[in-house]
Design a protein around this motif. Structure first.
Motif, PDB file in Angstrom:
ATOM      1  N   VAL A  74       0.825  -1.211   0.000  1.00 49.58           N
ATOM      2  CA  VAL A  74       0.000   0.000   0.000  1.00 49.58           C
ATOM      3  C   VAL A  74       0.862   1.266   0.000  1.00 49.58           C
ATOM      4  N   HIS A  75       1.894   1.279   0.823  1.00 55.03           N
ATOM      5  CA  HIS A  75       2.669   2.516   0.974  1.00 55.03           C
ATOM      6  C   HIS A  75       3.205   2.997  -0.385  1.00 55.03           C
ATOM      7  N   GLY A  76       4.008   2.138  -1.032  1.00 57.27           N
ATOM      8  CA  GLY A  76       4.633   2.554  -2.294  1.00 57.27           C
ATOM      9  C   GLY A  76       3.654   2.640  -3.450  1.00 57.27           C
ATOM     10  N   THR A 129      13.152   3.120   8.370  1.00 56.86           N
ATOM     11  CA  THR A 129      14.527   2.702   8.056  1.00 56.86           C
ATOM     12  C   THR A 129      15.181   3.706   7.094  1.00 56.86           C
ATOM     13  N   MET A 130      14.404   4.205   6.148  1.00 56.45           N
ATOM     14  CA  MET A 130      14.947   5.184   5.187  1.00 56.45           C
ATOM     15  C   MET A 130      15.277   6.500   5.897  1.00 56.45           C
ATOM     16  N   TYR A 131      14.379   6.967   6.768  1.00 59.67           N
ATOM     17  CA  TYR A 131      14.661   8.206   7.509  1.00 59.67           C
ATOM     18  C   TYR A 131      15.815   8.006   8.483  1.00 59.67           C
ATOM     19  N   TYR A 190      -0.387   7.039  10.006  1.00 56.60           N
ATOM     20  CA  TYR A 190      -0.545   5.660  10.466  1.00 56.60           C
ATOM     21  C   TYR A 190      -1.606   4.951   9.631  1.00 56.60           C
ATOM     22  N   GLY A 191      -1.197   3.820   9.075  1.00 56.08           N
ATOM     23  CA  GLY A 191      -2.143   3.071   8.269  1.00 56.08           C
ATOM     24  C   GLY A 191      -1.884   1.594   8.348  1.00 56.08           C
ATOM     25  N   MET A 192      -2.590   0.879   7.512  1.00 57.43           N
ATOM     26  CA  MET A 192      -2.522  -0.573   7.511  1.00 57.43           C
ATOM     27  C   MET A 192      -3.043  -1.044   6.159  1.00 57.43           C
TER      28      MET A 192
HETATM   29  C1  MCA Z   1      20.284 -10.313   1.077  1.00 55.58           C
HETATM   30  N1  MCA Z   1      19.554 -10.374  -0.020  1.00 55.58           N
HETATM   31  C2  MCA Z   1      19.192 -11.650  -0.191  1.00 55.58           C
HETATM   32  C3  MCA Z   1      19.749 -12.393   0.890  1.00 55.58           C
HETATM   33  N2  MCA Z   1      20.413 -11.540   1.642  1.00 55.58           N
HETATM   34  N3  MCA Z   1      18.479 -12.260  -1.121  1.00 55.58           N
HETATM   35  C4  MCA Z   1      18.294 -13.575  -1.035  1.00 55.58           C
HETATM   36  N4  MCA Z   1      18.792 -14.349  -0.027  1.00 55.58           N
HETATM   37  C5  MCA Z   1      19.517 -13.801   0.937  1.00 55.58           C
HETATM   38  N5  MCA Z   1      19.989 -14.580   1.906  1.00 55.58           N
HETATM   39  C6  MCA Z   1      19.251  -9.249  -0.930  1.00 55.58           C
HETATM   40  C7  MCA Z   1      17.885  -8.663  -0.818  1.00 55.58           C
HETATM   41  O1  MCA Z   1      16.959  -9.366  -1.604  1.00 55.58           O
HETATM   42  C8  MCA Z   1      18.100  -7.301  -1.412  1.00 55.58           C
HETATM   43  O2  MCA Z   1      18.194  -7.433  -2.817  1.00 55.58           O
HETATM   44  C9  MCA Z   1      19.408  -6.922  -0.848  1.00 55.58           C
HETATM   45  O3  MCA Z   1      20.067  -8.141  -0.566  1.00 55.58           O
HETATM   46  C10 MCA Z   1      19.305  -6.083   0.414  1.00 55.58           C
HETATM   47  O4  MCA Z   1      18.357  -6.696   1.253  1.00 55.58           O
HETATM   48  P1  MCA Z   1      17.882  -6.087   2.626  1.00 55.58           P
HETATM   49  O5  MCA Z   1      19.054  -6.039   3.522  1.00 55.58           O
HETATM   50  O6  MCA Z   1      16.700  -6.821   3.098  1.00 55.58           O
HETATM   51  O7  MCA Z   1      17.380  -4.705   2.163  1.00 55.58           O
HETATM   52  P2  MCA Z   1      17.682  -3.302   2.719  1.00 55.58           P
HETATM   53  O8  MCA Z   1      18.538  -2.534   1.772  1.00 55.58           O
HETATM   54  O9  MCA Z   1      18.151  -3.367   4.119  1.00 55.58           O
HETATM   55  O10 MCA Z   1      16.223  -2.710   2.717  1.00 55.58           O
HETATM   56  C11 MCA Z   1      15.793  -1.754   3.604  1.00 55.58           C
HETATM   57  C12 MCA Z   1      14.610  -1.071   3.003  1.00 55.58           C
HETATM   58  C13 MCA Z   1      13.525  -2.124   2.733  1.00 55.58           C
HETATM   59  C14 MCA Z   1      15.031  -0.393   1.670  1.00 55.58           C
HETATM   60  C15 MCA Z   1      14.127  -0.024   3.965  1.00 55.58           C
HETATM   61  O11 MCA Z   1      13.289  -2.816   3.932  1.00 55.58           O
HETATM   62  C16 MCA Z   1      12.267  -1.573   2.174  1.00 55.58           C
HETATM   63  O12 MCA Z   1      12.169  -1.244   0.987  1.00 55.58           O
HETATM   64  N6  MCA Z   1      11.216  -1.408   3.030  1.00 55.58           N
HETATM   65  C17 MCA Z   1       9.924  -0.877   2.620  1.00 55.58           C
HETATM   66  C18 MCA Z   1       8.817  -1.730   3.147  1.00 55.58           C
HETATM   67  C19 MCA Z   1       7.445  -1.203   2.783  1.00 55.58           C
HETATM   68  O13 MCA Z   1       7.245  -0.566   1.748  1.00 55.58           O
HETATM   69  N7  MCA Z   1       6.465  -1.461   3.635  1.00 55.58           N
HETATM   70  C20 MCA Z   1       5.123  -1.001   3.404  1.00 55.58           C
HETATM   71  C21 MCA Z   1       4.187  -2.019   3.981  1.00 55.58           C
HETATM   72  P3  MCA Z   1      17.824  -6.303  -3.879  1.00 55.58           P
HETATM   73  O14 MCA Z   1      19.122  -5.706  -4.205  1.00 55.58           O
HETATM   74  O15 MCA Z   1      17.225  -7.061  -5.012  1.00 55.58           O
HETATM   75  O16 MCA Z   1      16.884  -5.365  -3.213  1.00 55.58           O
HETATM   76  S1  MCA Z   1       3.169  -1.307   5.264  1.00 55.58           S
HETATM   77  C22 MCA Z   1       1.958  -0.519   4.467  1.00 55.58           C
HETATM   78  O17 MCA Z   1       1.896  -0.487   3.248  1.00 55.58           O
HETATM   79  C23 MCA Z   1       1.031   0.222   5.394  1.00 55.58           C
HETATM   80  C24 MCA Z   1      -0.276   0.496   4.721  1.00 55.58           C
HETATM   81  C25 MCA Z   1       1.661   1.546   5.797  1.00 55.58           C
HETATM   82  O18 MCA Z   1       1.292   2.090   6.847  1.00 55.58           O
HETATM   83  O19 MCA Z   1       2.482   2.046   5.033  1.00 55.58           O
END
Ligand code: MCA
Ligand code: AMP
Length: 486
Positions: free
Chosen positions: A189-191, A233-235, A285-287
């Motif tokens: 939802v967020h992105g 995490t980004m902030y 705040y959302g979900m």
């Molecule tokens: C690492 N990688 C692996 C492994 N280790 N792949 C496979 N196997 C492994 N063992 C890869 C990952 O796939 C990724 O690849 C890269 O290494 C880095 O991974 P990671 O460390 O997890 O990523 P990061 O750089 O630390 O990511 C932090 C982040 C991310 C950018 C903040 O967590 C993120 O984008 N978060 C956003 C979550 C979000 O949008 N949530 C909204 C839902 P590659 O290079 O391919 O990436 S909540 C919502 O929608 C509600 C409504 C709301 O309120 O918003």
């Protein structure tokens, strides 16, 4: 219901709409490319979208919505187990994907339609269209983790998308003049809803970073972007970079609005960003199930640590364990947040049991989030009911699905998963494992890769703790609170 994207037909054709790495689309381009997608979906009911962080995803989703077809966004990093479940549960008619995308096994049997953002087919006048779909018709089915079992598909109707985006426009004075920058994934939802459909509903524009970086944020804000969306995490990464990056500080200082959501932004990060840039970060705040419930309003005084007040149209209450509402605005009395209103989802796909359990008899949705109300009405989230839900990097992850995946590894006899505080991710996933053979226990890289392959990389454990036995109560239930950190 009126159009979700009036600017697609109303805005000047040369007005910028979207920019992804190497690909810019005006409203004219987008109108034509999404009409081409929509025209090809006349007989579809529900389609999957291979949601890479590219222009094809935006064109596919908007095209499907124009056709009145529901979209199931897929995380391209999903493992086979997760993907298999989502496809079996949602039964899409076809998958929309960019040319050249390498679609994995579970998608092999689904018809594939290539999205070409350079398609310039004009509307032929017979598009079933936006206007043909009603507000209760599903716009999206977004999969979200629960405490146990595989993820559930939250069915989000079209009216919820419209209502939440218009409520945010009110709270943030978000207009067609805004240029949004973010690097969020496009399968949540967020992105997707806030970050792509939001600017398009306003007639404004989006510059997507492909992948989040502080350099990308600085570059785009310095070059005219007005708003930034991100998870904590980004902030946090911005706050860490600011002392050594005056260009980033200048860019943030010039932004109109910095918004954080998906998890709590620690007060320390709020303060560091404000000190270095003179700008506060606004939290909302959302979900997945509710879209947006509250936000700090752009015209309200700063109060780090609160998520603001209910958005227009949102009914919100706090409820004690026994079901009685908390009426005190004292900043102390804790209750579960329950919400009601037109911004809510309609239910979990194929899960009437879970849908019924999520609502009270009189239609309030139980969020599971615990909060207090401040004297000015602002909501302060203090925790979560379920200890088996982990928020890592802004992603919600159920302990149960990771435990099940770990138990499928031959070197694992027993497994329990918890979250523990992490400065960067908010919480990190910890796997507590009793090895099948104590003489040759599995290592973290092996178990992390195992979980990433089956579920998704963000669900992989970051820490492994080996034990001789898991602490259990008399009923045999694992006592997670007895698991020691060291
Ligand atoms: C690492 N990688 C692996 C492994 N280790 N792949 C496979 N196997 C492994 N063992 C890869 C990952 O796939 C990724 O690849 C890269 O290494 C880095 O991974 P990671 O460390 O997890 O990523 P990061 O750089 O630390 O990511 C932090 C982040 C991310 C950018 C903040 O967590 C993120 O984008 N978060 C956003 C979550 C979000 O949008 N949530 C909204 C839902 P590659 O290079 O391919 O990436 S909540 C919502 O929608 C509600 C409504 C709301 O309120 O918003
Ligand atoms: P999801 O189910 O992935 O959509 O995540 C929704 C959950 O994220 C909510 O139930 C909250 O626990 C959490 N959340 C979202 N925004 C915030 C915020 N600004 N502060 C604290 N928690 C948040």
């Amino acid at each position: 219901m009126s159009s979700l994207f009036p600017a697609l037909t109303g805005a000047p054709a040369d007005r910028p709409a979207l920019r992804f790495d190497g690909c810019s689309l005006t409203y004219g381009d987008l109108a034509a490319a999404t009409a081409a997608v929509a025209g090809g979906l006349r007989t579809a009911r529900r389609v999957a979208v291979w949601a890479t962080p590219g222009a094809e995803t935006a064109v596919a989703v908007v095209g499907a919505l124009r056709a009145g077809v529901a979209v199931v966004p897929l995380n391209p990093a999903s493992g086979d187990r997760e993907l298999g479940h989502i496809l079996a549960d949602s039964a899409p008619d076809l998958v929309l994907a960019p040319a050249g995308a390498d679609l994995p096994g579970p998608l092999a049997h689904l018809p594939r339609r290539t999205v070409d953002v350079t398609d310039r087919h004009a509307l032929d006048g017979h598009l079933p269209g936006d206007n043909g779909a009603g507000g209760e018709d599903p716009a999206l089915v977004v999969y979200t983790s629960g405490t146990t079992g595989p993820p559930k598909g939250a069915v989000i109707p079209r009216r919820a998308v419209a209502v939440t985006l218009d409520a945010l426009a009110d709270a943030w004075r978000w207009t067609g003049d805004d240029v949004l920058v973010h690097g969020l994934p496009l399968f949540h939802v967020h992105g997707l809803v806030l970050g792509v459909l939001g600017p398009l509903r306003r007639g404004g524009s989006l510059r997507h970073l492909g992948r989040f970086s502080t350099d990308g944020v600085a570059r785009e804000l310095a070059a005219g972007a007005t708003m930034l969306f991100g998870v904590p995490t980004m902030y946090h990464r911005i706050a860490e970079a600011l002392p050594g990056d005056p260009a980033l500080a200048r860019a943030l200082a010039g932004a109109r609005l910095l918004v954080s959501g998906s998890a709590a932004l620690p007060v320390h990060d709020h303060e560091r960003i404000e000190k270095a840039t003179g700008r506060r970060v606004i939290e909302r705040y959302g979900m997945t199930e509710t879209l947006m419930n509250t936000s700090v309003r752009v015209d309200a005084p700063a109060r780090p640590g609160t998520v603001g007040v209910p958005l227009p149209g949102v009914e919100l209450r706090l409820v004690e364990e026994d079901g009685s509402p908390v009426t005190a605005y004292d900043g102390e009395t804790v209750g579960e947040i329950q919400v009601r209103g037109p911004h809510l989802f309609t239910g979990y796909l194929n899960r009437p049991d879970a849908t019924a359990a999520a609502f009270t008899a009189d239609g309030w949705f139980r969020t599971g989030d615990m909060a207090v109300r401040e004297d000015d009405g602002a909501v302060r989230i203090v925790g979560r009911k379920a200890t088996d839900l982990i928020k890592s990097g802004g992603y919600k992850i159920g302990a149960g699905e990771i435990e099940n995946a770990l138990l499928e590894h031959p070197a694992v006899r027993e497994a329990a998963v918890t979250g523990e505080p992490d400065a960067d991710l908010g919480e990190r996933i910890v796997a507590w494992v009793v090895p099948a053979d104590p003489q040759s226990p599995p290592g973290l890289p092996e178990l992390a890769a195992h979980v990433a392959r089956r579920l998704a990389p963000h669900k992989r454990p970051r820490v492994l703790r080996l034990l001789d036995a898991l602490p259990r109560n008399d009923m045999g239930k694992i006592m997670k609170r007895a698991l020691d950190r060291d």
